[in-house]
Design a protein around this motif. Sequence first.
Motif, PDB file in Angstrom:
ATOM      1  N   TRP A 141     -23.801  78.434 -18.861  1.00 43.95           N
ATOM      2  CA  TRP A 141     -24.895  78.968 -18.057  1.00 43.95           C
ATOM      3  C   TRP A 141     -25.097  80.454 -18.317  1.00 43.95           C
ATOM      4  CZ3 TRP A 141     -23.020  76.973 -12.571  1.00 43.95           C
ATOM      5  CH2 TRP A 141     -22.870  75.584 -12.625  1.00 43.95           C
ATOM      6  N   ARG A 142     -24.147  81.078 -18.994  1.00 48.10           N
ATOM      7  CA  ARG A 142     -24.084  82.539 -19.081  1.00 48.10           C
ATOM      8  C   ARG A 142     -25.146  83.124 -20.012  1.00 48.10           C
ATOM      9  NH1 ARG A 142     -19.092  82.493 -20.753  1.00 48.10           N
ATOM     10  NH2 ARG A 142     -19.695  82.649 -22.920  1.00 48.10           N
ATOM     11  N   SER A 143     -25.768  84.225 -19.559  1.00 47.31           N
ATOM     12  CA  SER A 143     -26.659  84.966 -20.444  1.00 47.31           C
ATOM     13  C   SER A 143     -26.058  86.321 -20.820  1.00 47.31           C
ATOM     14  CB  SER A 143     -28.033  85.176 -19.802  1.00 47.31           C
ATOM     15  OG  SER A 143     -27.909  85.928 -18.618  1.00 47.31           O
ATOM     16  N   LYS A 144     -25.054  86.757 -20.048  1.00 43.04           N
ATOM     17  CA  LYS A 144     -24.328  87.990 -20.362  1.00 43.04           C
ATOM     18  C   LYS A 144     -22.841  87.707 -20.285  1.00 43.04           C
ATOM     19  CE  LYS A 144     -27.645  91.500 -19.007  1.00 43.04           C
ATOM     20  NZ  LYS A 144     -27.871  92.733 -18.199  1.00 43.04           N
ATOM     21  N   ARG A 145     -22.063  88.489 -21.039  1.00 41.10           N
ATOM     22  CA  ARG A 145     -20.610  88.332 -21.013  1.00 41.10           C
ATOM     23  C   ARG A 145     -19.939  89.677 -20.749  1.00 41.10           C
ATOM     24  NH1 ARG A 145     -17.776  86.402 -25.962  1.00 41.10           N
ATOM     25  NH2 ARG A 145     -19.312  84.749 -25.927  1.00 41.10           N
ATOM     26  N   CYS A 184     -12.904  87.764  -9.612  1.00 39.74           N
ATOM     27  CA  CYS A 184     -13.667  86.760 -10.368  1.00 39.74           C
ATOM     28  C   CYS A 184     -13.691  85.434  -9.603  1.00 39.74           C
ATOM     29  CB  CYS A 184     -13.060  86.537 -11.751  1.00 39.74           C
ATOM     30  SG  CYS A 184     -13.905  85.198 -12.632  1.00 39.74           S
ATOM     31  N   PRO A 185     -14.874  84.940  -9.263  1.00 43.78           N
ATOM     32  CA  PRO A 185     -14.948  83.692  -8.496  1.00 43.78           C
ATOM     33  C   PRO A 185     -14.552  82.462  -9.304  1.00 43.78           C
ATOM     34  CG  PRO A 185     -17.146  84.442  -9.091  1.00 43.78           C
ATOM     35  CD  PRO A 185     -16.201  85.525  -9.514  1.00 43.78           C
ATOM     36  N   ASP A 186     -14.447  82.606 -10.611  1.00 45.22           N
ATOM     37  CA  ASP A 186     -14.134  81.450 -11.448  1.00 45.22           C
ATOM     38  C   ASP A 186     -12.777  81.562 -12.129  1.00 45.22           C
ATOM     39  OD1 ASP A 186     -16.569  79.771 -11.260  1.00 45.22           O
ATOM     40  OD2 ASP A 186     -17.501  81.641 -11.872  1.00 45.22           O
ATOM     41  N   MET A 187     -11.966  82.527 -11.671  1.00 40.04           N
ATOM     42  CA  MET A 187     -10.611  82.697 -12.221  1.00 40.04           C
ATOM     43  C   MET A 187     -10.624  82.787 -13.746  1.00 40.04           C
ATOM     44  SD  MET A 187      -8.604  82.851  -9.590  1.00 40.04           S
ATOM     45  CE  MET A 187      -6.976  82.598 -10.229  1.00 40.04           C
ATOM     46  N   CYS A 188     -11.508  83.612 -14.266  1.00 38.91           N
ATOM     47  CA  CYS A 188     -11.675  83.704 -15.720  1.00 38.91           C
ATOM     48  C   CYS A 188     -10.744  84.704 -16.383  1.00 38.91           C
ATOM     49  CB  CYS A 188     -13.116  84.066 -16.054  1.00 38.91           C
ATOM     50  SG  CYS A 188     -14.279  82.773 -15.618  1.00 38.91           S
ATOM     51  N   TYR A 189     -10.008  85.464 -15.609  1.00 43.41           N
ATOM     52  CA  TYR A 189      -9.072  86.412 -16.215  1.00 43.41           C
ATOM     53  C   TYR A 189      -7.651  85.886 -16.086  1.00 43.41           C
ATOM     54  CZ  TYR A 189     -12.758  89.811 -16.805  1.00 43.41           C
ATOM     55  OH  TYR A 189     -13.900  90.439 -17.204  1.00 43.41           O
ATOM     56  N   ILE A 190      -6.944  85.889 -17.186  1.00 40.89           N
ATOM     57  CA  ILE A 190      -5.580  85.372 -17.232  1.00 40.89           C
ATOM     58  C   ILE A 190      -4.632  86.537 -17.472  1.00 40.89           C
ATOM     59  CG2 ILE A 190      -4.031  83.802 -18.472  1.00 40.89           C
ATOM     60  CD1 ILE A 190      -6.876  82.509 -19.414  1.00 40.89           C
ATOM     61  N   PRO A 191      -3.673  86.758 -16.563  1.00 39.89           N
ATOM     62  CA  PRO A 191      -2.718  87.857 -16.767  1.00 39.89           C
ATOM     63  C   PRO A 191      -1.874  87.619 -18.018  1.00 39.89           C
ATOM     64  CG  PRO A 191      -2.558  86.950 -14.535  1.00 39.89           C
ATOM     65  CD  PRO A 191      -3.421  86.019 -15.320  1.00 39.89           C
ATOM     66  N   LYS A 192      -1.700  88.700 -18.777  1.00 41.25           N
ATOM     67  CA  LYS A 192      -0.855  88.606 -19.972  1.00 41.25           C
ATOM     68  C   LYS A 192       0.461  89.336 -19.714  1.00 41.25           C
ATOM     69  CE  LYS A 192      -3.645  90.430 -22.995  1.00 41.25           C
ATOM     70  NZ  LYS A 192      -4.111  90.809 -24.362  1.00 41.25           N
ATOM     71  N   ASP A 193       1.412  89.129 -20.570  1.00 40.51           N
ATOM     72  CA  ASP A 193       2.731  89.733 -20.394  1.00 40.51           C
ATOM     73  C   ASP A 193       2.678  91.260 -20.411  1.00 40.51           C
ATOM     74  OD1 ASP A 193       3.844  87.255 -20.183  1.00 40.51           O
ATOM     75  OD2 ASP A 193       4.540  87.164 -22.267  1.00 40.51           O
ATOM     76  N   GLY A 204       0.456  93.095 -19.030  1.00 40.05           N
ATOM     77  CA  GLY A 204      -0.221  93.632 -17.846  1.00 40.05           C
ATOM     78  C   GLY A 204      -1.735  93.643 -17.959  1.00 40.05           C
ATOM     79  N   LEU A 205      -2.258  93.420 -19.139  1.00 46.71           N
ATOM     80  CA  LEU A 205      -3.714  93.346 -19.315  1.00 46.71           C
ATOM     81  C   LEU A 205      -4.179  91.929 -18.966  1.00 46.71           C
ATOM     82  CD1 LEU A 205      -3.947  95.328 -22.679  1.00 46.71           C
ATOM     83  CD2 LEU A 205      -4.607  96.151 -20.399  1.00 46.71           C
ATOM     84  N   PHE A 206      -5.488  91.747 -18.949  1.00 45.63           N
ATOM     85  CA  PHE A 206      -6.045  90.456 -18.547  1.00 45.63           C
ATOM     86  C   PHE A 206      -6.935  89.910 -19.650  1.00 45.63           C
ATOM     87  CE2 PHE A 206      -4.709  92.554 -14.780  1.00 45.63           C
ATOM     88  CZ  PHE A 206      -4.194  91.537 -13.986  1.00 45.63           C
ATOM     89  N   GLU A 207      -6.664  88.685 -20.002  1.00 46.63           N
ATOM     90  CA  GLU A 207      -7.432  88.021 -21.058  1.00 46.63           C
ATOM     91  C   GLU A 207      -8.581  87.254 -20.419  1.00 46.63           C
ATOM     92  OE1 GLU A 207      -6.087  85.683 -25.052  1.00 46.63           O
ATOM     93  OE2 GLU A 207      -5.142  85.105 -23.184  1.00 46.63           O
ATOM     94  N   TRP A 208      -9.746  87.327 -21.029  1.00 48.53           N
ATOM     95  CA  TRP A 208     -10.947  86.694 -20.494  1.00 48.53           C
ATOM     96  C   TRP A 208     -11.100  85.276 -21.036  1.00 48.53           C
ATOM     97  CZ3 TRP A 208     -15.793  85.937 -23.297  1.00 48.53           C
ATOM     98  CH2 TRP A 208     -16.846  85.549 -22.483  1.00 48.53           C
ATOM     99  N   ASN A 209     -11.534  84.347 -20.164  1.00 45.15           N
ATOM    100  CA  ASN A 209     -11.730  82.951 -20.551  1.00 45.15           C
ATOM    101  C   ASN A 209     -13.221  82.641 -20.547  1.00 45.15           C
ATOM    102  OD1 ASN A 209     -12.041  80.198 -20.663  1.00 45.15           O
ATOM    103  ND2 ASN A 209     -10.452  79.729 -19.191  1.00 45.15           N
ATOM    104  N   GLU A 210     -13.806  82.493 -21.710  1.00 44.45           N
ATOM    105  CA  GLU A 210     -15.254  82.293 -21.789  1.00 44.45           C
ATOM    106  C   GLU A 210     -15.693  80.886 -21.369  1.00 44.45           C
ATOM    107  OE1 GLU A 210     -17.200  82.218 -25.587  1.00 44.45           O
ATOM    108  OE2 GLU A 210     -15.352  81.634 -26.579  1.00 44.45           O
ATOM    109  N   TYR A 211     -14.770  79.971 -21.252  1.00 37.44           N
ATOM    110  CA  TYR A 211     -15.123  78.577 -20.948  1.00 37.44           C
ATOM    111  C   TYR A 211     -15.784  78.462 -19.569  1.00 37.44           C
ATOM    112  CZ  TYR A 211     -14.658  73.494 -21.066  1.00 37.44           C
ATOM    113  OH  TYR A 211     -14.913  72.150 -21.082  1.00 37.44           O
ATOM    114  N   TYR A 212     -15.286  79.241 -18.596  1.00 43.95           N
ATOM    115  CA  TYR A 212     -15.798  79.124 -17.232  1.00 43.95           C
ATOM    116  C   TYR A 212     -16.637  80.313 -16.784  1.00 43.95           C
ATOM    117  CZ  TYR A 212     -12.573  75.216 -16.768  1.00 43.95           C
ATOM    118  OH  TYR A 212     -11.905  74.036 -16.944  1.00 43.95           O
ATOM    119  N   CYS A 213     -16.598  81.432 -17.477  1.00 45.55           N
ATOM    120  CA  CYS A 213     -17.323  82.632 -17.040  1.00 45.55           C
ATOM    121  C   CYS A 213     -18.822  82.378 -17.027  1.00 45.55           C
ATOM    122  CB  CYS A 213     -17.010  83.803 -17.962  1.00 45.55           C
ATOM    123  SG  CYS A 213     -18.054  85.241 -17.649  1.00 45.55           S
ATOM    124  N   LYS A 214     -19.453  82.608 -15.845  1.00 44.47           N
ATOM    125  CA  LYS A 214     -20.891  82.408 -15.711  1.00 44.47           C
ATOM    126  C   LYS A 214     -21.682  83.694 -15.917  1.00 44.47           C
ATOM    127  CE  LYS A 214     -20.751  80.307 -11.622  1.00 44.47           C
ATOM    128  NZ  LYS A 214     -19.473  79.773 -11.118  1.00 44.47           N
TER     129      LYS A 214
END
Length: 97
Positions: free
Chosen positions: A33-37, A55-64, A66-76
């Motif tokens: 559904w996304r038009s921007k990322r 994030c309402p869709d839990m699209c950021y995953i904590p990495k070892d 301390g940074l956060f990885e983005w998940n494009e599968y669910y990001c609206k």
Amino acid sequence: MARDQGIISWKELPLGCAILEPGNAKDLRTGDWRSKRPVTDYEKCIKCGMCYIYCPDMCYIPKDDGLFEWNEYYCKGCGICAHECPKDAITMVEEEK
Ligand code: SF4
Ligand code: SF4
């Protein structure tokens, strides 16, 4: 918008691409559904986790690290993460066609 312009009412949308039951959101690739990322500038990031929390869709995953990885599968592409980031480390950019 008039129907003769090719726009239909939401009541006329075909079933099959809706979140109709509790918990079935994970079955849908809502990233389509996304038009921007969101793009993160890790040089600015202070690892506060606000993007992860808001994030309402839990699209950021904590990495070892301390940074956060983005998940494009669910990001609206709602932009909440960019709005809430205290360091303006997240920028919303147009999706490529
Ligand atoms: S909200 Fe911004 S500063 Fe905080 S972890 Fe996310 S990207 Fe980094
Ligand atoms: S744009 Fe919205 S859905 Fe995508 S990561 Fe940010 S808060 Fe989550």
